[in-house]
Scaffold this motif. Structure first.
Motif, mmCIF file in Angstrom:
data_model
loop_
_atom_site.group_PDB
_atom_site.id
_atom_site.type_symbol
_atom_site.label_atom_id
_atom_site.label_comp_id
_atom_site.label_asym_id
_atom_site.label_seq_id
_atom_site.Cartn_x
_atom_site.Cartn_y
_atom_site.Cartn_z
ATOM 1 N N ARG A 160 0.832 -1.205 0.000
ATOM 2 C CA ARG A 160 0.000 0.000 0.000
ATOM 3 C C ARG A 160 0.871 1.261 0.000
ATOM 4 N N ASN A 161 1.940 1.257 0.765
ATOM 5 C CA ASN A 161 2.842 2.409 0.779
ATOM 6 C C ASN A 161 3.482 2.625 -0.586
ATOM 7 N N SER A 162 3.845 1.532 -1.241
ATOM 8 C CA SER A 162 4.414 1.642 -2.583
ATOM 9 C C SER A 162 3.411 2.270 -3.541
ATOM 10 N N LEU A 163 2.147 1.861 -3.415
ATOM 11 C CA LEU A 163 1.101 2.416 -4.274
ATOM 12 C C LEU A 163 0.862 3.892 -3.978
ATOM 13 N N LEU A 164 0.901 4.260 -2.696
ATOM 14 C CA LEU A 164 0.719 5.665 -2.330
ATOM 15 C C LEU A 164 1.847 6.536 -2.881
ATOM 16 N N ARG A 165 3.053 6.030 -2.875
ATOM 17 C CA ARG A 165 4.169 6.785 -3.435
ATOM 18 C C ARG A 165 4.003 6.976 -4.943
ATOM 19 N N SER A 166 3.514 5.914 -5.597
ATOM 20 C CA SER A 166 3.279 6.018 -7.036
ATOM 21 C C SER A 166 2.164 7.007 -7.337
ATOM 22 N N ALA A 167 1.099 6.958 -6.523
ATOM 23 C CA ALA A 167 -0.021 7.875 -6.720
ATOM 24 C C ALA A 167 0.416 9.326 -6.503
ATOM 25 N N LYS A 168 1.285 9.535 -5.536
ATOM 26 C CA LYS A 168 1.798 10.885 -5.288
ATOM 27 C C LYS A 168 2.598 11.374 -6.482
ATOM 28 N N ALA A 169 3.433 10.494 -7.044
ATOM 29 C CA ALA A 169 4.258 10.884 -8.188
ATOM 30 C C ALA A 169 3.414 11.165 -9.423
ATOM 31 N N ARG A 170 2.298 10.442 -9.555
ATOM 32 C CA ARG A 170 1.447 10.607 -10.740
ATOM 33 C C ARG A 170 0.253 11.512 -10.459
ATOM 34 N N ARG A 171 0.296 12.169 -9.330
ATOM 35 C CA ARG A 171 -0.730 13.150 -8.963
ATOM 36 C C ARG A 171 -2.138 12.559 -8.965
ATOM 37 N N GLY A 172 -2.296 11.434 -8.277
ATOM 38 C CA GLY A 172 -3.620 10.873 -8.045
ATOM 39 C C GLY A 172 -4.227 10.189 -9.243
ATOM 40 N N SER A 173 -3.468 9.310 -9.919
ATOM 41 C CA SER A 173 -3.998 8.542 -11.048
ATOM 42 C C SER A 173 -5.253 7.787 -10.639
ATOM 43 N N SER A 178 -8.068 3.440 -7.692
ATOM 44 C CA SER A 178 -8.971 2.294 -7.682
ATOM 45 C C SER A 178 -8.285 1.070 -7.082
ATOM 46 N N THR A 179 -7.014 0.880 -7.419
ATOM 47 C CA THR A 179 -6.248 -0.230 -6.850
ATOM 48 C C THR A 179 -6.050 -0.040 -5.350
ATOM 49 N N LEU A 180 -5.918 1.199 -4.924
ATOM 50 C CA LEU A 180 -5.729 1.500 -3.513
ATOM 51 C C LEU A 180 -6.893 0.992 -2.667
ATOM 52 N N GLU A 181 -8.091 1.043 -3.215
ATOM 53 C CA GLU A 181 -9.259 0.563 -2.475
ATOM 54 C C GLU A 181 -9.163 -0.925 -2.174
ATOM 55 N N VAL A 182 -8.544 -1.688 -3.078
ATOM 56 C CA VAL A 182 -8.360 -3.129 -2.844
ATOM 57 C C VAL A 182 -7.425 -3.349 -1.657
ATOM 58 N N ALA A 270 -6.321 12.230 2.030
ATOM 59 C CA ALA A 270 -5.619 13.350 1.412
ATOM 60 C C ALA A 270 -4.197 13.473 1.964
ATOM 61 N N ARG A 271 -4.029 13.329 3.275
ATOM 62 C CA ARG A 271 -2.701 13.434 3.883
ATOM 63 C C ARG A 271 -1.813 12.278 3.425
ATOM 64 N N GLU A 272 -2.396 11.083 3.303
ATOM 65 C CA GLU A 272 -1.611 9.935 2.859
ATOM 66 C C GLU A 272 -1.109 10.121 1.425
ATOM 67 N N LEU A 273 -1.974 10.627 0.532
ATOM 68 C CA LEU A 273 -1.552 10.868 -0.844
ATOM 69 C C LEU A 273 -0.487 11.952 -0.918
ATOM 70 N N ASP A 274 -0.595 12.918 -0.021
ATOM 71 C CA ASP A 274 0.377 14.007 -0.001
ATOM 72 C C ASP A 274 1.733 13.527 0.498
ATOM 73 N N ARG A 275 1.734 12.617 1.467
ATOM 74 C CA ARG A 275 2.990 12.152 2.078
ATOM 75 C C ARG A 275 3.510 10.857 1.463
ATOM 76 N N GLY A 276 2.634 10.125 0.783
ATOM 77 C CA GLY A 276 3.056 8.885 0.167
ATOM 78 C C GLY A 276 3.284 7.760 1.144
ATOM 79 N N THR A 277 2.523 7.734 2.231
ATOM 80 C CA THR A 277 2.675 6.676 3.232
ATOM 81 C C THR A 277 1.376 6.492 4.007
ATOM 82 N N THR A 278 1.211 5.328 4.608
ATOM 83 C CA THR A 278 0.008 4.998 5.374
ATOM 84 C C THR A 278 0.105 5.595 6.765
ATOM 85 N N LEU A 279 -0.862 6.437 7.123
ATOM 86 C CA LEU A 279 -0.825 7.163 8.388
ATOM 87 C C LEU A 279 -1.717 6.557 9.469
ATOM 88 N N VAL A 280 -2.538 5.577 9.114
ATOM 89 C CA VAL A 280 -3.486 5.001 10.069
ATOM 90 C C VAL A 280 -3.351 3.484 10.049
#
Length: 408
Positions: A160-173, A178-182, A270-280
């Protein structure tokens, strides 16, 4: 359960060692660097396939050798069994119980130890990860399946952290979101199990901690513990900027935990996408220890912190004793008495006297209460000097549901 015989081959500074042991308190005495702690480390390793001193198993193998072997004969009442482990510098280690291969997570079914070492002072004063590790190791002792749940959670968290980092780099693809929800669903499922198990364990451990501290110190000091859960918020809604929850000291249903966890993930998105990591999640939780209703990490003195950490391990031993089907855990106290004053040394000796087997290390015999001096095994340069003679009554081999041999 207690160890009746310990055998080492190429373990630490022991090329070869064989030692008979009897129930009760046994003291390994010798100046520092002789190998006394290596003996109790070997016993502890058999209950978990983990060292309490180092993270790499390669350090356990004698210099110049490729593998080490630890073997112990164990007894509890009429029941006897053996556990042996081969530790390799490269490749997978192998464990067997009564000659039959077992997985590491199965070992607590057969044999338990509770270790207190000087490094455990960090449970009170160190980082949250150390306290989480303590709680999780105790959970695995009570319910081995939880070790797999925790391992799976760590795997999901990494993905999940890897996906969040990718989403941050691609500005919320959209595809990535959708994959993040899984991954959210897996994080919620596994994380809820861990949170519920931790809270239940804290509830059961709390009175044992209070009793152990009173027994070691006196009745005028109160020790307690609560859980700080990032996925939950208490009635005061205590949260920091990263979304960490408040102190939780009441029982919640699994459904309530999952519902709150779900909402906290939504709030943190929103904070997780901004930081690229799981906060909870459980990976951000912490245990707060209280001494006289004040946080021990901040207010406890060196002596109070030492007594608190020791009381925590005694509480863990008591909890294991309550639920174990193999009798008491072997209680291991590594260089403990030197840090206590005379009164607390006597109190500790009295507190552990009732356990089936207690293994203690010390550098100076005078650090121990005099009543323990006759129970000494001297260690010098990797040699066992004048070991006691174990006198054991003949025991009948008894198979039971927990013994792999029973199904053969």
């Amino acid at each position: 359960m207690h160890v009746t015989h310990l055998s080492l081959r190429n373990f630490r500074n022991y090329a070869s060692a064989d030692l008979d042991l009897t129930p009760g308190v046994r003291i390994f005495e010798g100046i520092n660097g002789q190998g006394k702690t290596n003996l109790i480390e070997a016993v502890a390793y058999l209950s978990s396939l983990q060292s309490h001193r180092v993270s790499s198993d390669a350090a356990l193998v004698k210099f110049g050798e490729d593998a080490a072997i630890i073997r112990a004969e164990l007894a509890h009442g009429p029941r006897q069994l053996s556990i042996d482990v081969e530790i390799t510098k490269s490749g997978s280690n192998r464990a067997r119980v009564s000659g039959h291969p077992v997985k590491a997570r199965e070992l607590p079914r057969f044999f338990n130890t509770v270790v207190f070492a000087p490094e455990d002072l960090s449970l009170v004063r160190g980082e949250p990860a150390q306290r989480r590790s303590f709680i999780d190791s105790l959970l695995a002792t009570h319910a081995p399946r939880l070790a797999e749940v925790i391992a799976n959670y760590e795997r999901v968290l990494k993905q999940r952290n890897s996906l969040l980092r990718s989403a941050k780099a691609r500005r919320g693809s959209d595809a990535l979101l959708s994959t993040l929800e899984v991954w959210d669903e897996q994080l919620l499922s596994l994380g809820t199990d861990i949170i519920a198990a931790r809270l239940a364990l804290i509830t059961r451990l709390r009175p044992h901690l209070a009793n152990s501290y009173r027994a070691l110190v006196d009745a005028n000091h109160g020790a307690g513990m609560t859980m700080r859960v990032s996925a939950l918020a208490d009635a005061r809604n205590l949260m920091d900027e990263d979304g960490a929850g408040g102190e939780i000291d009441s029982e919640l249903t699994v459904e309530e935990i999952r519902d709150q966890f779900t909402q906290r993930l939504v709030d943190a998105r929103a904070r997780e996408l901004d930081r690229g990591t799981t906060l909870v999640g459980p990976h951000r939780d912490d245990v707060t220890f209280w001494l006289n209703e004040l946080p021990a990490r901040i207010t406890a003195s060196q002596g109070e912190s030492w007594s608190f950490a020791l009381s925590l391990k005694l509480a863990a031993a008591q909890l294991v004793r309550e639920v174990s089907r193999t009798g008491d855990p072997v209680l291991i106290l590594d260089d403990v008495f030197a840090e206590l004053d005379g009164q607390r040394r006597s109190r500790l000796a009295a507190a552990v006297e009732g356990y089936e087997q207690v293994l203690v290390t010390c550098a100076v015999l005078e650090d121990l209460p005099e009543e323990l001096w006759t129970r000494t095994i001297r260690i010098s340069a990797g040699q066992i000097i004048d070991p006691p003679t174990a006198v054991e009554e003949p025991r009948e081999e008894v198979a039971d549901a927990d013994d792999p041999a029973a199904s053969q």
